[in-house]
Design a protein around this motif. Structure first.
Motif: not given
Length: 1272
Positions: A601-625
């Motif tokens: 039910t979810e886009p493949l990109g989100v599934e990949v992120l979830k399978s490895r325990g990464f954050f799926v919200q786009s604002y995490w990019f700017w938090i990281g920066v």
């Protein structure tokens, strides 16, 4: 500012004149044009007027100049005109300056230093407890803990260094000429890089302090390595400055020549923690005479003062032969001084408080630094840029290596092989992004060793207030920013589109931004770790430890969902986690990963992120920066704080012998001197250990030349010659039983000639003819019969004095000499050079711990003497020694010669006694030419008569040191004055013709003689060599607690950390991610602990048991905590693979050091190999998914075999079912299909991993034999 202005304003006449009239007052002889120009300057506003002056050009024209804007070349020309002949013009210049200062009524500031009841104390361990062994290190940690809890008393012995000393240092010294102009454009160099000579380095150190604004100077042993003439010039210049400009200077000198000693106003004599005498120089002999001690006629006063307080030497100076002599201690001398008239007046002065009303307001500075903040930053930026330019090879190499890594990466993750059809495919992209992060981060790891190497210089300059810490730290950061842009650009332009990341240009630049910040953060982190660690081993340990936590907590090795709750804080503070999340967030939230797979039910990109325990919200990019920017600032700020508050970590370890020192041992007794005046039979009897069988040999050299390529710095100044000639046709001979002195001013080529004759030069071009007893010199055989005592005393730091001698004798003495004779010989040599009380002392590192300079010098000589050579070269054996130690060393040398050996020594500043203990002299002048070669004669009569016959040379005064007189009358200034070349005078003399005849005679083979021949290349068999090396390395390891004990502690701590991170994950394999996590722990251990081993290796076979212990500690802890299956075969397999993984990493590190020219290059090359091993390890990309054209390398990768062995031995035979992205399968089946690991292949894996270890060890051994990167 006023005094500065007056000087410039009033001194323009100095600047206008040249030649002989440089210092004459020229106000009355100015022509009209000059007068008009000068009148114009006088009308300018005050500030402008102070900065303007008239300068006469070399063509004779008079130009108006701004003194603040003089170029480097103009300043140099001006100074050369002002102080053309340093010996004469320096004082004239200072007097002229003082006259003008007095004329405008400026009172010069002066500083008086007082000290009262000063005590310096320390604590040290005694005897064997002082040795830094593995057990002592551990016991010291426990003891220190119990001491701090007041449970146990300290076992350290209390020692007093200075006891209740008082005194006054009055104004009377500073600013002098530093005499470094001859080597101004030459690189300083180090042990591996040819640079300026030892004497020039010493002058550079002095000059570095003198060019500053300091008014009080404290100078320690500034004459070490300098000839007496240069020392006299420097001290004389300081004296002139003292008297004329009211400076304050205290100088400690070893073996000062009488004329240098006579330059001083006051003397402070220290002995056994007491001040024995402090006061005017002219009263010091009167003081000792009042106590019954007299200085002999031909004895330097300085030498007398150093020996009269020594228990072993005092008796010979007792004047009252009719009265019984009793040893007078330093404390008794000190008490007597208090009642002596000099001591009484000193006490009265100290009792009177200093009148502060007489203090000059400018005496003590109100500013901490000499220039403003902007100037400080500019100066540090300029130097850092220069260092980067000079070290450009390292940075270009690093960039080239990054490009190669990028090419490998883009062909491994080639877009044609990279699909987007499943979560597993996404996992490969995650691996590619993680690898990009690792490469860019690890590329800054070389920063760590480069920072640590520069720290000792920084500490010296910081403590002398050259600059604040921030001014040093900021340029390193600022200048690395453009380099970061270049590195990241090279990486991302090569890899981004070829790997097949999202083609959107915005995503491209966002990934570029993250990698830039990761690189900056990593560089700042490694600089910070270097600043905190301060020593390479400690910094590497801290660096590896930090990286272990950061990478384990990155969210890739161990996914966020599997991190234990007690480690979540580590996840949230790891900058690598934020970098990794920003990268995967940028990629997998792109449109191309937006499609939804069937049964999802979810886009493949989100599934990949979830399978490895990464954050799926786009604002995490700017938090990281934002977090990466914050960490970059934080680590750089931390680096500045570390530089501000930490100091050099070198601890001085005093060694206190448990054996009482025999007072009569080898002391100079009445009637005995170093000149060998005792009967020869006495020498041979007392010296019986030296009489081992050997064959006397002479060495002749005819028209020897040595030429090197012209340094680039000198070529840049317009010099057209391609070659620099260091030796110009030197001719002479050294014979058995004749002690020859090799002398000359600093930089004359003394050490160069010795290196050429000894065959130690690795570069340049040698010409001329060298023979040994009439036969052409062959280096292979010559090395067996010669010894060389280096100036810089290189020894193994972790062995004792006795062990150093045993090792040298074991390997170098003939196998015909039995062990008992060898032992007796070693004992005799130790007694000769007074090393017996230091028998169990650790050698240590120079200037850090262990032996003093003087003790190391004696050890250097002893190490060569125990080899029983026929010909011995000694490079400045008395430099760094006081008069008494020099006398001991020279007596040893004299005794060695009297056994029939050929000995030649370069020597600086010899006393009359030492100089006249030599039989012959080879004197050289600047430029590598000889100006005297022949016998000295009784009381140097031959030498004196030769030079006195030259027209214009002044006669030697009675009691004057012939060595000093010789250096003075043959100086370049004297050549200029007399208009002659001493080399030409010598070439046309009868002495030269006699020397040529002697060389011809000795170059002829005597009847019945044979050329040197040895049946084998080495003195001992291969087995004996191995045993001797193993014996020495065992002690080196056992006592190198910082290496061995820290490694065990580090391994145990890392094992506990990884165990707590991956707690019980080994037994709960339910999903494929659980297997990835478990493999992640193995991957982290192999790579991070292995890299730590590799980076801090000691090159020896003795590593085997230590690595076994390390592997056992790690395996036991990790096995229990992670919860692997407890079966004997599985545990032994785990231990086996961990052991050989650590071992091959250790041998790889040794190999990398052996095949590269220096540590920086080896670190960079190793980092490249670690990155390649990492990508092909099978963890980031499993072997079956590696493109077929690269799959061969995974078989040639030791890390891949380690992971193969560890994973296959633990999981390759487990039938339990697990969930994978492709459905349900067994653990064994998943390991076989996903990773390509088979349990029944373990035997082959074991053989391959042992083979890697042996190959690395073999390449190391061959490299050490073949390569030599030392440039001499």
């Amino acid at each position: 500012m006023e005094s500065g202005g007056s000087f410039r304003n009033g001194s323009t006449s100095i600047w206008r004149e040249s030649g002989e009239d440089m210092f004459s007052n020229s106000f009355h002889r100015e022509d009209d044009e000059e007068a008009l120009k000068w009148a114009t300057i006088q009308k300018l506003p005050t500030i402008s007027r102070m900065r303007k002056a008239l300068l006469t050009s070399s063509e004779g024209g008079v130009n108006e100049i701004d003194v603040h804007k003089l170029g480097l070349q103009e300043r140099r020309v001006l100074l050369q005109r002002l102080v053309r002949t340093a010996e004469e013009d320096n004082e004239k210049f200072l007097l002229k300056l003082r006259e003008r200062i007095d004329r405008v009524g400026i009172d010069l500031p002066a500083i008086e230093v007082r000290f009262e009841n000063l005590n310096v104390e320390a604590e040290a361990r005694v005897g064997n407890r002082a040795l830094p062994t593995f057990t002592n290190f551990m016991v010291n940690i426990v003891e220190g803990l119990l001491n701090s809890l007041c449970i146990l008393r300290s076992s350290k012995q209390h020692i007093r260094i200075r006891q209740d000393v008082s005194g006054i240092i009055k104004p009377g010294s500073t600013r002098a000429v530093s005499y470094t102009h001859l080597c101004a454009d030459t690189v300083v160099g180090n042990a591996m890089l040819r640079g300026i000579s030892g004497g020039q380095k010493k002058r550079l150190t002095t000059g570095e302090m003198l060019v500053g604004p300091a008014k009080a100077l404290f100078m320690d042993e500034i004459s070490t390595g300098l000839d007496s003439s240069t020392t006299f010039q420097i001290v004389n210049s300081l004296k002139q400055s003292v008297h004329i400009l009211k400076g304050t200077t205290v100088i400690s000198l070893l073996q000062p020549a009488p004329e240098t000693y006579n330059l001083f106003d006051d003397i402070i004599l220290l002995s056994d923690s007491h001040i024995v005498y402090q006061g005017p120089r002219e009263y010091v002999l009167e003081f000792f005479e009042s106590l019954g001690f007299q200085c002999p006629e031909r004895k330097g006063v300085a030498d007398f003062l150093q020996e009269v307080t020594s228990r072993k030497d005092q008796e010979q100076y007792w004047a009252h032969k009719d009265q019984p002599y009793g040893f007078v201690t330093a404390k008794e001398f000190s008490e007597a001084h208090k009642s002596f008239h000099v001591g009484r007046s000193l006490a009265q002065e100290l009792a009177t408080e200093f009148d502060k009303s007489k203090s000059h307001p400018a005496a003590l500075t109100t500013k901490k630094y000499g220039v403003g903040k902007w100037e400080l930053l500019k100066a540090c930026l300029s130097r850092e840029y220069l260092l980067i330019k000079r070290n450009s090879f390292v940075y270009i190499f690093r960039l080239s290596q990054l490009a190669v890594m990028a090419l490998i990466t883009m062909t491994v993750f080639l877009r044609t092989e990279m699909h987007r059809d499943s979560v597993t495919d996404g996992g490969i992209y995650v691996g590619a992004l993680f690898y990009c992060l690792v490469v860019v981060m690890f590329n800054g790891f070389a920063e760590l060793s480069m920072v640590v190497v520069k720290l000792p210089i920084f500490y010296k300059q910081r403590d002398n207030l050259f600059f604040p810490s921030w001014a040093y730290a900021l340029p390193a950061w600022i200048l690395k920013i453009p380099m970061t842009f270049v590195e990241v650009a090279v990486w991302i332009f090569l890899t981004y589109y070829v790997i097949g990341f999202d083609p959107n240009i915005g995503r491209f630049f966002r990934q570029c931004l993250v990698l830039l910040l990761v690189n900056q953060m990593a560089s700042a982190l490694f600089r910070f770790i270097a600043g905190v660690g301060r020593e390479l081993k400690v910094a590497l340990t801290l660096g590896s430890f930090t990286l272990t936590i950061l990478f384990a907590m990155s969210g890739f090795i161990l996914s966020k969902d599997n991190i234990k709750k007690w480690w979540l804080w580590g996840f949230w503070i790891s900058p690598v986690m934020y970098g990794q999340n920003a990268l995967v967030n940028n990629e997998f939230l792109a449109e191309r990963w937006g499609h939804v797979l069937p049964n999802s039910t979810e886009p493949l990109g989100v599934e990949v992120l979830k399978s490895r325990g990464f954050f799926v919200q786009s604002y995490w990019f700017w938090i990281g920066v934002a977090v990466l920017i914050g960490y970059t600032l934080l680590f750089n700020f931390g680096y500045i704080l570390a530089l501000t508050y930490f100091s050099t970590p070198g601890k001085q370890h005093a060694f206190i012998s448990e054996e009482p020192e025999n007072n009569e041992q080898n002391g100079v007794r009445e009637g005995e001197s170093i000149c060998g005046t005792t009967p020869s039979h006495t020498l041979l009897t007392s010296n019986r250990g030296m009489v081992l069988p050997f064959e006397p040999h002479s060495i002749t050299f005819d028209k020897v030349t040595y030429v090197v390529d012209m340094p680039q710095e000198i070529r840049n100044q317009g010099i057209v010659e391609n070659k620099l000639v260091l030796l110009k046709g030197v001719t002479g001979s050294f014979r058995p039983g004749v002690l020859t002195a090799l002398m000359g001013v600093t930089g004359a080529g003394k050490t160069t000639l010795m290196d050429v004759l000894a065959g130690r030069k690795t570069g340049g071009y040698v010409g001329g003819n060298i023979t040994i007893s009439g036969y052409q010199k062959k280096q292979e055989t010559f090395a067996r019969i010669s010894g060389y005592c280096e100036q810089n005393d290189i020894h193994s730091p972790h062995v004792t004095v006795y062990e150093s001698l045993v090792y040298s004798a074991w390997l170098r003495l003939s196998p015909d000499i039995n062990a008992q004779t060898r032992k007796m010989f070693i004992e005799e040599v130790m007694e000769l050079v007074e090393l017996k009380p230091l028998r169990h002392a650790i050698v240590g590192l120079p200037g850090v711990d262990g032996l003093s300079i003087e003790q190391r010098k004696r050890l250097t000589i002893a190490v060569e003497l125990v080899a029983n050579p026929s010909i011995i070269f000694m490079d400045e054996p008395t430099s760094g020694l006081d008069a008494r130690a020099a006398a001991i060393v020279m007596r040893t040398v004299r005794n060695t010669v009297d056994t029939g050996r050929t000995v030649v020594c370069t020597i600086h500043q010899p006393s009359i006694d030492i100089f006249e203990s030599f039989d012959e002299l080879l004197l050289m002048k600047q430029g590598g030419q000889e100006i005297y070669a022949g016998p000295l004669g009784h009381r140097s009569s031959n030498l004196i008569s030769y030079f006195e016959e030259i027209q214009g040379i002044s006669k030697i005064k009675d009691g004057y040191n012939p060595a000093t007189w010789m250096m003075e009358v043959t100086s370049s200034a004297k050549e200029l004055e007399l208009g002659i070349d001493f080399a030409d005078v010598y070439k046309s003399s009868e002495l030269y013709r006699r020397t040529k005849a002697l060389v011809k005679e000795l170059s002829t083979q005597s009847p019945g003689s044979k050329d040197l021949y040895f049946p084998s290349q080495y003195s001992t068999s291969f087995f004996t060599q191995c045993m001797a090396c193993l014996w020495k390395q065992h002690w080196s390891y056992w006592r190198n607690s910082q290496y061995t004990a820290l490694r065990f502690l580090y391994t145990a701590i890392v094992a506990v950390l990884l165990g707590s991170m991956f707690w019980n994950l080994g037994s709960k394999i339910e999903k494929q991610q659980d297997l990835f996590n478990s493999m992640g722990s193995m991957y982290a251990a192999v790579l991070l602990l292995g890299v730590k081993n590799s980076n801090s290796v000691q090159p020896v076979v003795i590593e085997v048991p230590y690595v076994l212990g390390q592997a056992a500690v790690y395996s036991i802890i990790i096995y229990a905590m992670i919860g692997y299956e407890w079966s004997v075969p599985k545990f032994l397999w785990c231990l086996f693979f961990m052991y050989f993984s650590f071992l091959y990493f250790t041998y790889y590190g040794m190999m990398a050091v052996a095949v590269t020219p220096n540590q920086h290059v080896s670190t960079i090359i190793s980092a490249g190999f670690y990155s390649v091993w990492n990508i092909f390890s099978g963890f980031i990309v499993p072997r079956p998914r590696i493109p077929v054209w690269w799959r061969w390398y995974s078989w040639a990768n030791p890390v891949a075999w380690s992971l193969y062995g560890l994973v296959a031995s633990q999981y390759g035979d487990i039938k339990q079912t697990i969930e994978s992205s492709d459905g349900t399968t067994t653990v064994e089946g998943f390991v076989r299909t996903y990773f390509g690991f088979k349990h029944d292949f373990l035997g082959v894996v074991a053989v391959v991993i042992v083979a890697f270890t042996l190959v690395f060890a073999l390449v190391f051994a061959v490299s050490v034999k073949i390569f030599n990167f030392q440039r001499r």
